[in-house]
Scaffold this active site. Structure first.
Site, mmCIF file in Angstrom:
data_model
loop_
_atom_site.group_PDB
_atom_site.id
_atom_site.type_symbol
_atom_site.label_atom_id
_atom_site.label_comp_id
_atom_site.label_asym_id
_atom_site.label_seq_id
_atom_site.Cartn_x
_atom_site.Cartn_y
_atom_site.Cartn_z
ATOM 1 N N HIS A 1 -37.232 0.449 -55.656
ATOM 2 C CA HIS A 1 -36.715 -0.150 -54.246
ATOM 3 C C HIS A 1 -36.645 0.512 -53.376
ATOM 4 C CE1 HIS A 1 -33.857 -2.917 -57.265
ATOM 5 N NE2 HIS A 1 -34.303 -1.553 -58.296
ATOM 6 N N ASP B 1 -32.059 -9.365 -63.733
ATOM 7 C CA ASP B 1 -30.337 -9.542 -62.850
ATOM 8 C C ASP B 1 -30.899 -10.253 -61.468
ATOM 9 O OD1 ASP B 1 -32.273 -7.263 -62.140
ATOM 10 O OD2 ASP B 1 -31.226 -6.951 -60.252
ATOM 11 N N HIS B 2 -31.485 -11.234 -61.553
ATOM 12 C CA HIS B 2 -32.224 -12.382 -60.535
ATOM 13 C C HIS B 2 -32.657 -13.167 -61.225
ATOM 14 C CE1 HIS B 2 -32.405 -9.121 -57.510
ATOM 15 N NE2 HIS B 2 -33.152 -8.160 -58.517
ATOM 16 N N HIS C 1 -37.767 -12.657 -58.104
ATOM 17 C CA HIS C 1 -38.738 -12.364 -59.255
ATOM 18 C C HIS C 1 -37.735 -11.845 -61.069
ATOM 19 C CE1 HIS C 1 -35.802 -9.018 -58.272
ATOM 20 N NE2 HIS C 1 -35.744 -8.055 -58.957
ATOM 21 N N HIS D 1 -36.599 -10.148 -63.174
ATOM 22 C CA HIS D 1 -35.787 -9.390 -63.226
ATOM 23 C C HIS D 1 -34.287 -10.120 -64.218
ATOM 24 C CE1 HIS D 1 -37.628 -5.229 -62.030
ATOM 25 N NE2 HIS D 1 -37.740 -5.445 -62.916
ATOM 26 N N HIS E 1 -41.815 -4.397 -55.567
ATOM 27 C CA HIS E 1 -41.452 -4.310 -56.838
ATOM 28 C C HIS E 1 -41.824 -4.205 -58.184
ATOM 29 C CE1 HIS E 1 -37.182 -3.720 -57.907
ATOM 30 N NE2 HIS E 1 -36.994 -5.398 -58.518
ATOM 31 N N ASP F 1 -35.461 -7.245 -54.729
ATOM 32 C CA ASP F 1 -35.633 -6.501 -55.170
ATOM 33 C C ASP F 1 -37.223 -5.879 -53.661
ATOM 34 O OD1 ASP F 1 -33.252 -6.437 -55.891
ATOM 35 O OD2 ASP F 1 -34.222 -6.026 -58.031
HETATM 36 ZN ZN LIG Z 1 -32.358 -6.196 -58.332
HETATM 37 ZN ZN LIG Z 2 -35.543 -6.008 -59.527
#
Ligand SMILES: [Zn+2]
Ligand SMILES: [Zn+2]
Length: 778
Positions: A405, A72-73, A68, A70, A160, A181
């Site tokens: 989450h 952090d991904h 996805h 985000h 998510h 996530d």
């Molecule tokens: Zn994440």
């Molecule tokens: Zn995420």
């Protein structure tokens, strides 16, 4: 990470293990390499925020899947694509790609603000890198399966955020599910995460909330709206730091609805709600575009009202704070969510000294960020633009989680549904992750020591998990075999039968022939067991065709092979063996008839078999027999040649035919047959000699019957054996096999009585043959 052996599956996290942030995992199996996600760590800057890319040779990666949008991904994807030796293909869903573009452009901009010229080098990538990489990203639809050189992967809804996908990856029959996530809660606009229809061997699952449990959704919504209402009621301002996309839109749906319901107190601009993000408008247009990818509720609203649910009545967009007139109570959703910099940070520093204001945290706060720090309710906070200045913090700090989450209960239910034997925990801080591991192990403790034992792993970054998967073999039935299977299961017809999963039997003899195309046929005449859900096994046989490159394994019947695998040249091995035979062809035929009922006479030049077979033009005394379907025996001029197609059954039959041919000469009943016929005159032979001859002839025939029927045969001899007159009437034999009996008169060479037709037929054929066999020596 060493190149894995043929049966070993390797998992390696370059980031996002025992931490939340910079998610990046590598899977290796059968020489294929898949990377999952390329995030950054929001608590760090520049190169320090990257996953540990130096720990793996990125040129080995075949496929990179982004779960996805985000940060952090996804945020280090342009870095991987433009600044490393990565050469693989990259896939994400359509909405993820659409949002990714705006989001990362903003990320480049935000992270480069305030950096000095030397720090500029620390920028991970430029706008051009982003634009270049964007064109190379391929998209995948939900529920569709892609196949890249034998790596098959399918995208499923993960809940998510919009566009978030779980990927089920299949390599050579091994299935791995990566949740990314995920959320199992049906919210206002998204579908909850799905359970894929096919089982998985390995589950890579997020563990963000560990063993914590969410309060019911309705309670949280009520608490949220009440807190906000009371804050603005006392003239305060509410700052909700949010990630620009995802939860922000969900919160806006809640607030817009609440404002409509309380329009007299809050509506008509009395208390404005703002959505402040550089991307506000663009993000909203993406959300407006992808309504069709959201849940039924929001799609129905869209259809019924003819207005887009993401066009809010009570919420205005702010691109920056220049246009913002901060005169009284307001609600501000501002990005970024971790309060590290940008609009939300500016507002925090502006509002936190006043105690009537409130900071309301709704997302997951990553360790090491301001969002996490502020929850400790510190006395002061550092100013972002001037690190020497600290700002007093007096505002109220609240946290109500709307992070999409799973909580413990939802996670464990999902893990049970997937029922993978290997569970790898990622995306969680060490403590909650450790607690989740213990809880899972105790939950599955009853399976310990059984073949369904669940192994749970919580590896650190750059620490490999090595799993052995021996003998997973999935074969797809193709062509006629499918009909065969369907015929077998007419009463219990099910769709799944085209896929067979079966553990290799180690003892199956493998014959492997390398073919021109580099493909190979394995396990000829192999028998596959198809497992029916709750039904009986169906056994089918065919040829397993394995495509070594793509791991496709098809079960095809031999007759279908050309049609379905025209690229294969099939090799059929014909065997031929010749032996010297000195006996008569009649004798060979007779012995073979005794051994194998199923004999077809192909050609019989001397008509020894009494069958009506056309004589060949150039008659050379040849006898050609077809035995047990495939084996062909040609007897001519004292040489018998046997030809057959290699196979387990045919080989065995051939062995016994050869054995008969070798022993036929030495068999006592053959002695006479193999002797030369005399040519001289028999007219002078006395009557007595003739009678003696008759007796010995009958004895020979009787011996044959004894050989054939053993204890079941009894020879009945007349007491006056020497009397010439009674001789003919009285020599007879009796065969008794259970209830079946046959009485044979040897003097007249006929069956006197028999109560079983098969037995009668057998006796008759022996009598016919023996008349020739026992023809007198001279
Ligand atoms: Zn994440
Ligand atoms: Zn995420």
């Amino acid at each position: 990470m060493e190149q894995p052996s043929d049966t070993s599956f390797k998992f390696l996290s370059l980031g996002g293990s025992n931490e939340v942030g910079r998610s990046c995992h590598v899977l290796q199996f059968k020489g294929k390499t898949v990377m999952l996600d390329t995030g950054i760590h929001p608590a760090y800057q520049g190169l320090a925020s990257l996953p540990f890319y130096d720990e793996f040779d990125l040129s080995k990666i075949d496929v990179l899947l982004i779960s996805h949008f985000h940060l952090d991904h996804a945020a280090s994807l342009p870095y991987v694509m433009k600044r490393t030796n990565f050469q693989g293909r990259v896939f994400m869903t359509h909405p993820t790609k659409a949002i990714y573009r705006w989001l990362l452009r903003d990320f480049v901009r935000v992270t480069s603000i305030g950096t000095t010229s030397s720090e500029k080098d620390e920028n991970l990538y430029t706008d051009e890198d982003l634009a270049d990489s964007f064109d190379k990203i391929e998209t995948i639809d939900y529920h569709s399966t892609m196949d890249v050189n034998g790596i098959k992967f399918t995208a499923f809804h993960a809940g998510h955020v919009l566009g978030a996908a779980m990927f089920q990856i299949e390599i050579a029959g091994l299935r791995v599910l990566f949740t990314g996530d995920y959320s199992r809660e049906m919210d206002r606009h998204l579908n909850s995460a799905e359970v894929p229809p096919l089982p998985s061997d390995v589950l890579i699952v997020e563990s963000t909330f560990g063993t914590a449990t969410h309060e019911p959704r309705l309670n949280r919504e009520k608490k949220l709206t009440q807190l906000i209402h009371s804050t603005v009621g006392r003239g305060g301002r509410v700052l909700m730091p949010v990630f620009a996309l995802g939860r922000a839109q969900e919160l806006m749906l809640i607030l817009d609805e609440y404002w409509s319901q309380h329009a007299d107190e809050l509506g008509s601009g009395q208390v404005p709600i703002y959505y402040a993000s550089n991307l506000a408008k663009k993000c909203m247009s993406v959300y407006q575009t992808y309504v069709n990818m959201m849940n039924d509720d929001i799609r129905k609203k869209f259809r019924d009202s003819q207005t887009n649910p993401f066009i809010f009545k009570h919420i205005s967009y702010l691109k920056n704070l220049d246009e913002f007139q901060d005169f009284g109570p307001s609600v501000m959703l501002a990005s970024p969510g971790m309060l590290q910099n940008g609009l939300s940070r500016d507002l925090l520093e502006k509002w936190c000294p006043e105690d009537k204001n409130m900071v309301l945290i709704t997302g997951y706060s990553v360790e090491g960020t301001m969002a996490k720090y502020i929850m400790l309710e510190p006395e002061n906070i550092p100013s972002i633009n001037n690190p020497d200045v600290s700002i007093p913090r007096r505002c109220q700090i609240e946290e109500i989680s709307f992070a999409a989450h799973v909580d413990f209960q939802e996670n464990i239910e999902f893990i049970e549904k997937i029922s993978a034997n290997n569970v790898i925990l990622v995306h969680g801080e060490s403590n909650p992750m450790g607690r989740l591991k213990s809880a899972l192990l105790s939950n599955f403790s009853s399976l310990k020591g059984t073949e369904n034992e669940v192994h749970v792993f919580n590896p650190r970054n750059c620490v490999e998990v090595d799993l052995e998967f021996k003998g997973i073999k999935v074969a797809k039935a193709v062509g006629n075999i499918v009909d065969e299977i369907q015929k077998e299961e007419t009463s219990i017809l099910k769709e799944e039968t085209s896929v067979i999963k079966e553990e290799t039997q180690d003892n199956i003899e493998e014959t492997e022939e390398q073919l021109e195309t580099g493909q190979s046929i394995k396990e000829e005449e192999n028998t596959e067991r198809i497992q029916e859900e709750g039904g009986d096994d169906i056994i089918v046989s065919g040829i397993l065709v394995s495509d070594e490159k793509n791991f496709d394994l098809n079960l095809v019947s031999l007759s279908d092979l050309r049609e379905h695998h025209s690229e294969l040249s099939t090799t059929v091995l014909r065997e031929r063996q010749s032996v010297q035979v000195n006996c008569k062809k009649e004798l060979i035929y007779w012995h073979l008839c005794q051994m194998f009922g199923d004999i077809t006479v192909i050609s019989d030049d001397d008509n020894i078999t009494n069958t009506t077979v056309k004589k060949e033009e150039s008659s050379n005394g040849k006898l050609v027999l077809q035995i047990m379907g495939d084996l062909r025996l040609t007897v001519a001029e004292s040489v018998a040649s046997l030809e057959w197609t290699q196979g387990i059954i045919s080989d065995t039959v051939a062995d016994s035919i050869i054995a008969i041919l070798m022993s036929v000469d030495s068999s006592p009943s053959s002695v006479k047959m193999s002797s030369k016929t005399c040519n001289h005159d028999h007219s002078g032979v006395t009557e007595e000699a003739k009678a003696q001859d008759e007796v010995s002839k009958i004895k020979s025939i009787a011996r044959l019957f004894k050989e054939q029927f053993g204890e079941c045969f009894t020879l009945l001899l007349n007491k006056d054996e020497d009397s010439k007159d009674s001789l003919k009437e009285d020599i007879s034999g009796m065969i008794t096999i259970g209830k079946n009996t046959a009485r044979i008169n040897f003097s007249q060479m006929k069956i006197e009585e028999c109560n079983s037709n098969p037995l009668k037929g057998r006796v008759e054929s022996i009598l016919n043959l023996s008349s020739d066999l026992v023809s007198p020596l001279c």
